[in-house]
Each structure stands twice: as structure tokens, then as C-alpha cells.
Design an enzyme around this catalytic site. Structure first.
Site, PDB file in Angstrom:
ATOM      1  N   LYS A 203       0.828  -1.198   0.000  1.00 42.45           N
ATOM      2  CA  LYS A 203       0.000   0.000   0.000  1.00 42.45           C
ATOM      3  C   LYS A 203       0.869   1.257   0.000  1.00 42.45           C
ATOM      4  O   LYS A 203       0.608   2.221  -0.736  1.00 42.45           O
ATOM      5  CB  LYS A 203      -0.918   0.008   1.229  1.00 42.45           C
ATOM      6  CG  LYS A 203      -1.652   1.321   1.481  1.00 42.45           C
ATOM      7  CD  LYS A 203      -2.509   1.741   0.279  1.00 42.45           C
ATOM      8  CE  LYS A 203      -3.052   3.148   0.413  1.00 42.45           C
ATOM      9  NZ  LYS A 203      -3.989   3.340   1.501  1.00 42.45           N
ATOM     10  N   ARG A 243       6.394   3.025 -23.203  1.00 44.13           N
ATOM     11  CA  ARG A 243       6.819   2.620 -21.863  1.00 44.13           C
ATOM     12  C   ARG A 243       7.073   3.809 -20.945  1.00 44.13           C
ATOM     13  O   ARG A 243       7.784   3.692 -19.948  1.00 44.13           O
ATOM     14  CB  ARG A 243       8.076   1.735 -21.965  1.00 44.13           C
ATOM     15  CG  ARG A 243       7.780   0.361 -22.569  1.00 44.13           C
ATOM     16  CD  ARG A 243       9.021  -0.479 -22.746  1.00 44.13           C
ATOM     17  NE  ARG A 243       9.936   0.066 -23.745  1.00 44.13           N
ATOM     18  CZ  ARG A 243       9.774  -0.058 -25.067  1.00 44.13           C
ATOM     19  NH1 ARG A 243       8.712  -0.703 -25.546  1.00 44.13           N
ATOM     20  NH2 ARG A 243      10.643   0.453 -25.914  1.00 44.13           N
ATOM     21  N   CYS A 257      -2.951  10.227   1.696  1.00 45.71           N
ATOM     22  CA  CYS A 257      -2.199   9.084   1.175  1.00 45.71           C
ATOM     23  C   CYS A 257      -0.865   9.519   0.579  1.00 45.71           C
ATOM     24  O   CYS A 257       0.187   9.294   1.164  1.00 45.71           O
ATOM     25  CB  CYS A 257      -3.027   8.340   0.136  1.00 45.71           C
ATOM     26  SG  CYS A 257      -4.454   7.481   0.825  1.00 45.71           S
ATOM     27  N   ARG A 320      -7.411  17.738   3.587  1.00 43.68           N
ATOM     28  CA  ARG A 320      -6.288  17.193   4.354  1.00 43.68           C
ATOM     29  C   ARG A 320      -4.995  17.256   3.545  1.00 43.68           C
ATOM     30  O   ARG A 320      -4.932  16.795   2.415  1.00 43.68           O
ATOM     31  CB  ARG A 320      -6.576  15.736   4.749  1.00 43.68           C
ATOM     32  CG  ARG A 320      -7.671  15.578   5.789  1.00 43.68           C
ATOM     33  CD  ARG A 320      -7.938  14.117   6.091  1.00 43.68           C
ATOM     34  NE  ARG A 320      -8.415  13.400   4.918  1.00 43.68           N
ATOM     35  CZ  ARG A 320      -8.619  12.073   4.891  1.00 43.68           C
ATOM     36  NH1 ARG A 320      -8.371  11.353   5.967  1.00 43.68           N
ATOM     37  NH2 ARG A 320      -9.072  11.506   3.791  1.00 43.68           N
TER      38      ARG A 320
END
Length: 424
Positions: A203, A243, A257, A320
Site C-alpha cells: 500500500k 513505456r 495518502c 487534508r
């Protein structure tokens, strides 16, 4: 298992609770905020998320979802509390510890305990599991413990809770299997079974990858300004390579996050995480870079600047770690007069005064776009031309479409007069 207790009813906990309730579980939500508890019990919500109001309302009406300040007995417990970082960028696990302690008072043999909160590597093994073991439980045998991190995008949470693959990281194989059965209730994506430690690290690396990529784009903007190159065109051209996938630059990185998770890795291995650390420095420097550009477009620090957007991303109400909030604070500290408009933010969320769009742009020397809300893609150009002191837009999100040639449009592609802007 039919009874679920979700501790923490915020941006992740409430949608998770509502989703389980929608799929037949009897869900009891726990939150320390009495206003949140009262709103949910009346079928309301305290956050902005597409489809959530209807789901919560239906779940409450059917008696499948209720809320209170207290943890209750259940077959499964999900901990979805915040994990903020301290002033020295270390993880503050106080809420996780407190939530775990509340579960300890109600847990029974055979129960499943899942931590969804984003946590540093080894938190399940070194912090959460010992709390149970200290009270005599054999973790992985008497009770089951897993880390199953959320992986959803605000604005699409209810969709992605179902469709996204889910990482299931148990403290042992039995815990992994039991946790997988919980999410099999509604998850249509793959259930990726692993250890708690690998789940924690996976994560964090998902968000760190994005943070590093954004830092590369933001560094490109600074280099391009020095060399009089259109950074946005460069990104567009480079991404034609099969790519290459350069992300888009912006005023910084926010949210709970991307702006936080890399620090959880740095904390555990500071000598080995130099690239991750450098990316954080670059992204944290962007608010000052934006303010520098504002200074070039205004007469003085007494000028009025219109701020469009406070949230860290478009079409949500979450401020946040938002770089926009930092930019507003620094502009105010420097003496600028600000008109602040965000259609997704309520006055009680911020300490400074919010304005309507017309009032925000009135007498402004610069209109600074910091969030890519849908409402900002097609601005009221008449209001800008009639009200602003000089019609200049600095768009840090490359989202505004301007029709009038009377409005000067600046973004990260044409910060210098020698660069040529082409919309991408």
C-alpha cells in the site's frame, strides 16, 4: 459472520460500513464525533462522496447500519481510523492503538480483526498483535488479524470498493483466509492474499510510486521554466512512448495518502530511501514555487489574488494535507488580499472567509486555480472581465478552458514568455 463493527466513520470507514450494510451485514459504526454519529443515525452523511448519501440512507432505514461512540460485540471488527504524521514526519499510531484497545474489550474467540488504516511496515506484527497477546489471546488461532488497506479514489469510492483488486494480508495463513471471506461479500476484483507485512509495504509503495512520479513532473516544470520550454508539451510528447507515463505537475501533493505514506517508509529505513525523501522535498517545494509565480504576475504583496479551489484534488471536499491550504496561508502571511472560492467547501472547514466566485475575482490582479473542480473548467469570463483588476489566470492544474483573448492564461506550460503553449 453477519455482525460487523467499523471503528472510524471518516472518508474510508463510512463508505466501507455502508457497503457491507448494503450487502446484508448488520453494521455498527463507531466514531468519537457526536455530530457524525447523529447525522448517520438520521440517514445523513458528513462527507462528500458520489452515491454515499443514498446508500447510507437506505442502510439506516433497513436497520442494517447504526452508529454510536462505543465499540460493540461483533463477528468482525474493521479499524479505519486516521494515521496522521507528527511534526517530524513520523507515524502517529495513537488512534490505531486506541481503536485496538476498544476492540480488546469486546472481542471473542473466533473473531476477525482487520486494520484498514494505512500504517508503517511491521505495525501489525510489532504494535497491534502484541496488544492482543498481552491480554492472553493467541493471535492467528484464538482471534484472527489482518491488514487489508483501502485502495480507492475519492469520488469513485463506492465503485472501486467493489471493482478494485483487494490486498488481504493476514498475520498468518488462517487470518488471510478468514479476512478474504469477509471481502468476498462484495469485492469483484481479485483477492490478493499475502502477509500483513507485504500488505503494509504494498500500500505504501503504491502511493510512493505516484508521489515520486509527480515529483519528477514538478521538477521538470522548474527546469523548463529555466530553459524556456513548455513542460506540459514535453510531458505530452514523452508519454507517446509506449513505456513512459509521466504524471501531471501541480501545486504540490495532498491528501492523506500520497503526501503522508512515503514518510512511513522513510521512517523505517531513512538511509535506504533517498529517492523517496528527495521526492517529498520537491513536492513540498511547489507551494513556494506557485507563490513565486504569483509575485511575477501582481504589482505588490498588497495585491488581491482570487483563489479557486482548496481541496487537494477535484470534485471532493477533502482539504487534508492540501497544498492549496498551505498556499493560502503563506499568501495571507505575506500580506496579500485574498478572495477564496471553493464550491465543495463549507465555511466551518476553514478559518478564513470564503467568498462567492464573483466576490473572489472582484478587483483581483491574479486568479489562481489550485484545484481541478469541474466547476472551474468553464469559468464565468464576463465576471472576470468586468470584476477583476487585470484578467490574468494562473492555472496550476491545467484544467481551465478560456475562450476570450482578453484574458491572459498562464499555466505550467507557458510560465516564460519564450515558451509556446499548446493545450494538452
Amino acid at each position: 459472520m453477519k455482525n460487523l463493527c467499523v471503528i472510524g466513520l471518516g472518508y474510508i470507514g463510512l463508505p466501507t460500513a455502508a457497503m457491507f450494510a448494503h450487502h446484508g451485514w448488520n453494521v455498527h459504526g463507531v466514531d468519537v464525533n457526536p455530530r457524525v454519529v447523529d447525522m448517520i443515525n438520521r440517514g445523513g452523511i458528513h462527507i462528500e462522496e458520489v452515491g454515499l448519501q443514498e446508500m447510507v440512507e437506505q442502510a439506516v432505514e433497513k436497520g442494517k447500519l447504526k452508529a454510536s461512540p462505543n465499540t460493540v460485540e461483533a463477528d468482525c471488527f474493521i479499524i479505519a481510523v486516521p494515521t496522521p504524521h507528527t511534526s517530524d514526519n513520523k507515524a502517529n499510531l495513537d488512534y490505531v492503538v486506541q481503536a485496538t484497545q476498544s476492540v480488546l474489550k469486546k472481542v471473542k474467540k473466533g473473531n476477525m480483526v482487520i486494520v484498514e488504516s494505512t500504517i508503517p511496515p511491521r505495525t501489525i506484527n510489532d504494535v497491534v498483535a502484541p496488544l492482543f497477546e498481552e491480554t492472553g489471546w493467541v493471535v492467528g488461532q484464538d482471534i484472527y488479524l489482518a491488514h487489508c488497506p483501502e485502495r480507492v479514489l475519492p469520488g469513485r469510492i463506492l465503485i472501486e470498493l467493489i471493482e478494485n483488486n483487494r490486498i488481504i494480508g493476514g498475520i498468518n495463513e488462517a487470518s488471510t483466509e478468514k479476512a478474504a471471506k469477509v471481502y468476498a461479500t462484495f469485492v469483484k476484483g481479485d483477492l490478493l492474499k499475502t502477509s500483513a507485512l507485504s500488505a503494509e509495504m504494498s500500500k505504501l509503495m503504491e502511493n510512493t510510486y505516484r508521489d515520486v512520479n509527480i515529483a519528477l513532473a514538478n521538477e521538470l516544470v522548474k527546469i523548463s521554466e529555466r530553459l524556456c520550454v513548455d513542460a506540459l508539451e514535453v510531458i505530452q510528447l514523452a508519454n507517446h512512448h509506449p513505456r513512459v507515463n509521466l504524471h501531471q505537475p501541480g501545486p504540490g501533493v495532498g491528501g492523506h495518502c500520497l503526501a503522508v505514506d512515503p514518510y512511513f517508509i522513510i521512517e523505517k529505513a531513512p538511509e535506504e530511501s533517498k529517492l523517496i525523501s528527495d521526492a517529498r522535498v520537491i513536492n513540498n517545494s511547489m507551494p513556494d514555487f506557485v507563490i513565486e509565480q504569483v509575485g511575477k504576475l501582481t504589482e505588490s504583496r498588497n495585491s488581491k489574488v482570487a483563489i479557486l479551489g482548496l481541496t487537494y484534488k477535484g470534485n471532493i471536499d477533502d482539504v487534508r494535507e492540501s497544498p492549496a491550504m498551505e498556499i493560502v496561508g503563506k499568501l495571507l502571511d505575506q500580506g496579500y488580499d485574498l478572495g477564496v472560492y471553493d464550491p465543495h467547501i463549507k465555511q466551518e472547514q476553514v478559518e478564513f472567509k470564503l467568498s462567492s466566485f464573483a466576490d473572489a475575482v472582484a478587483e483581483a490582479e491574479c486568479i489562481l486555480v489550485l484545484t481541478d473542480h469541474n466547476e472551474f473548467k468553464d469559468l464565468d469570463e464576463d465576471a472576470i472581465l468586468k470584476g477583476s483588476k487585470q484578467p490574468i489566470i494562473l492555472d496550476t492544474k491545467n484544467c481551465v478552458v478560456i475562450k476570450s483573448n482578453q484574458i491572459k492564461y498562464v499555466n505550467f506550460g507557458n510560465l516564460t514568455t519564450n515558451s509556446t503553449y499548446s493545450r494538452v
